[in-house]
Design an enzyme around this catalytic site. Sequence first.
Site, PDB file in Angstrom:
ATOM      1  N   GLY A 104      44.233  40.176  47.991  1.00 36.61           N
ATOM      2  CA  GLY A 104      45.589  40.516  47.555  1.00 36.61           C
ATOM      3  C   GLY A 104      46.654  39.919  48.456  1.00 36.61           C
ATOM      4  O   GLY A 104      47.686  39.425  47.984  1.00 36.61           O
ATOM      5  N   GLY A 116      38.551  37.421  46.843  1.00 36.02           N
ATOM      6  CA  GLY A 116      37.300  38.052  47.267  1.00 36.02           C
ATOM      7  C   GLY A 116      36.093  37.521  46.514  1.00 36.02           C
ATOM      8  O   GLY A 116      35.057  37.210  47.113  1.00 36.02           O
ATOM      9  N   LYS A 121      41.618  38.325  35.479  1.00 35.06           N
ATOM     10  CA  LYS A 121      42.859  38.664  34.780  1.00 35.06           C
ATOM     11  C   LYS A 121      44.002  37.716  35.089  1.00 35.06           C
ATOM     12  O   LYS A 121      44.358  37.509  36.238  1.00 35.06           O
ATOM     13  CB  LYS A 121      43.277  40.093  35.146  1.00 35.06           C
ATOM     14  CG  LYS A 121      42.433  41.136  34.408  1.00 35.06           C
ATOM     15  CD  LYS A 121      42.427  42.475  35.084  1.00 35.06           C
ATOM     16  CE  LYS A 121      43.733  43.211  34.940  1.00 35.06           C
ATOM     17  NZ  LYS A 121      43.731  44.428  35.799  1.00 35.06           N
ATOM     18  N   ARG A 138      33.940  40.622  58.359  1.00 40.07           N
ATOM     19  CA  ARG A 138      35.269  41.029  58.826  1.00 40.07           C
ATOM     20  C   ARG A 138      35.241  41.515  60.269  1.00 40.07           C
ATOM     21  O   ARG A 138      36.221  41.328  60.992  1.00 40.07           O
ATOM     22  CB  ARG A 138      35.827  42.128  57.924  1.00 40.07           C
ATOM     23  CG  ARG A 138      36.283  41.553  56.600  1.00 40.07           C
ATOM     24  CD  ARG A 138      36.915  42.586  55.728  1.00 40.07           C
ATOM     25  NE  ARG A 138      37.498  41.916  54.577  1.00 40.07           N
ATOM     26  CZ  ARG A 138      37.907  42.537  53.479  1.00 40.07           C
ATOM     27  NH1 ARG A 138      37.795  43.843  53.397  1.00 40.07           N
ATOM     28  NH2 ARG A 138      38.420  41.857  52.484  1.00 40.07           N
TER      29      ARG A 138
HETATM   30  P1  ADP Z   1      38.989  36.628  42.952  1.00 40.54           P
HETATM   31  O1  ADP Z   1      38.473  37.905  43.580  1.00 40.54           O
HETATM   32  O2  ADP Z   1      38.321  35.410  43.512  1.00 40.54           O
HETATM   33  O3  ADP Z   1      40.488  36.544  42.971  1.00 40.54           O
HETATM   34  P2  ADP Z   1      38.946  37.796  40.334  1.00 40.54           P
HETATM   35  O4  ADP Z   1      38.789  39.147  40.931  1.00 40.54           O
HETATM   36  O5  ADP Z   1      40.227  37.467  39.669  1.00 40.54           O
HETATM   37  O6  ADP Z   1      38.566  36.672  41.395  1.00 40.54           O
HETATM   38  O7  ADP Z   1      37.838  37.588  39.189  1.00 40.54           O
HETATM   39  C1  ADP Z   1      36.476  37.616  39.469  1.00 40.54           C
HETATM   40  C2  ADP Z   1      35.708  38.193  38.313  1.00 40.54           C
HETATM   41  O8  ADP Z   1      36.006  37.520  37.094  1.00 40.54           O
HETATM   42  C3  ADP Z   1      34.212  38.062  38.493  1.00 40.54           C
HETATM   43  O9  ADP Z   1      33.658  39.341  38.593  1.00 40.54           O
HETATM   44  C4  ADP Z   1      33.738  37.331  37.251  1.00 40.54           C
HETATM   45  O10 ADP Z   1      32.525  37.851  36.726  1.00 40.54           O
HETATM   46  C5  ADP Z   1      34.869  37.573  36.278  1.00 40.54           C
HETATM   47  N1  ADP Z   1      34.909  36.543  35.230  1.00 40.54           N
HETATM   48  C6  ADP Z   1      35.032  35.216  35.398  1.00 40.54           C
HETATM   49  N2  ADP Z   1      34.979  34.578  34.224  1.00 40.54           N
HETATM   50  C7  ADP Z   1      34.816  35.521  33.276  1.00 40.54           C
HETATM   51  C8  ADP Z   1      34.677  35.500  31.850  1.00 40.54           C
HETATM   52  N3  ADP Z   1      34.701  34.339  31.181  1.00 40.54           N
HETATM   53  N4  ADP Z   1      34.526  36.664  31.210  1.00 40.54           N
HETATM   54  C9  ADP Z   1      34.508  37.823  31.898  1.00 40.54           C
HETATM   55  N5  ADP Z   1      34.623  37.918  33.231  1.00 40.54           N
HETATM   56  C10 ADP Z   1      34.775  36.782  33.918  1.00 40.54           C
HETATM   57 MG    MG Z   2      38.296  39.936  42.810  1.00 40.41          MG
END
Ligand code: ADP
Ligand code: MG
Length: 400
Positions: A376, A353, A198, A39
């Site tokens: 976000g 992220g 989520k 960053r």
């Molecule tokens: P991003 O930051 O790219 O938007 P998220 O924060 O929504 O992604 O999700 C990332 C997290 O989701 C990771 O820490 C990963 O371990 C978790 N994750 C992915 N698939 C699963 C799963 N099947 N069960 C539990 N956690 C999961």
């Molecule tokens: Mg994340």
Amino acid sequence: MTESSLPRLDDLDVDGKRVIVRCDLNVPMKGREITDDLRIRASIPTLEALLERGARLAVCSHLGRPKGTVVDELRLAPVGTRLGELLDREVRSLGVTIGDEAQKSCDSGTPVVLLENLRFDPGEEKNDPDFAAALASLGDAYVNDAFGSSHRAHASVVGVPERLPSAAGMLLAEEVEKLERLLHDPEHPFIAVLGGAKVSDKLGVIANLLQRVDALIVGGAMAFTLLTARGLDVGRSRVEEDRVDEVRGVLEAADERGIEVLLPTDVVAAESPDEGAVHETVPLGRIGDRMGVDIGPESSALFAQKIRSARTVLWNGPMGIFEIADYAAGTEAVAVAVADATKGGSYTVVGGGDSAAALKQLGMTDSVSHLSTGGGASLELLEGRDLPGVAVLRREGSGP
Ligand code: ADP
Ligand code: MG
């Protein structure tokens, strides 16, 4: 006002002026050590451009979540040191955000000062008018280059540009342009690949994308809430029970529009989400008393083939618990397919992220058209919302 009227750096008179530059220098730290300076690096082009044009800079950022009080571990001095190395000039870390001492330093002719962590002051997150005015008094003009903070209506993001001639920095302008290209007239087929923890985080994005995409691919923990909504048994996999009805509505809306929704057909089922747990690949429906931790090879192949056929791809969210090597194969397969699509001339954007961390882990950060630096903020923009920090620049132009 039209979308194109985001005021740019070139529109701003900065020669001999004091310019407040809001950056996103919220770097990951271990103790007082910066563990990833991405960053800080990303903020350099705008800072250099301003210096070349004769500006004196008051750089500011938040770091972590000090919640309105001074937290010594979250002082910005180490960031100032690194910033100085990258700019190859002295950066004075002030140790204060506003007030007489800050005023004196900003007026003194020092080319680059770094104000203290904005969130040490409770006025920052509240967008308190007195705090915003005190901050604005340190400069003659304002530049926002903090894309990752632009979805927050904080003093340094919206309060200051209401008070000074303002413009978007190069990083902010690039992020907005690259992400909006997905929403305005994307080349088809346009495929969104969503995953991660989520579904509730991403329902807004899905709703907006349903107006635009030809197909939706869903993996990660998120997929289990969709599979539950379709009436399938997912064992002990992570499901957001309180979202199942809403998700069912989303699936129905997709059906009505003729949008294909691809979900995993096989998964890696594990006895626990921890490293070293007993696990095996099973067809969906055979998870039993275990939980899904990654998509299986059949799903990976299906998803990859679909991604390679797209002309525009948005990917947000890993396909499994990629932090554990045994559960990273699905995420890697998707990353490789997105990289292949990019090589074939498709426009590909990765946001989030953890998705960025996954690409970095694979050494593939340069294999996509655009890797967004804002988690976000990128999601809110893709929901079709105007980010407060962007809206204020459009509204105020480079006035007053
Ligand atoms: P991003 O930051 O790219 O938007 P998220 O924060 O929504 O992604 O999700 C990332 C997290 O989701 C990771 O820490 C990963 O371990 C978790 N994750 C992915 N698939 C699963 C799963 N099947 N069960 C539990 N956690 C999961
Ligand atoms: Mg994340």
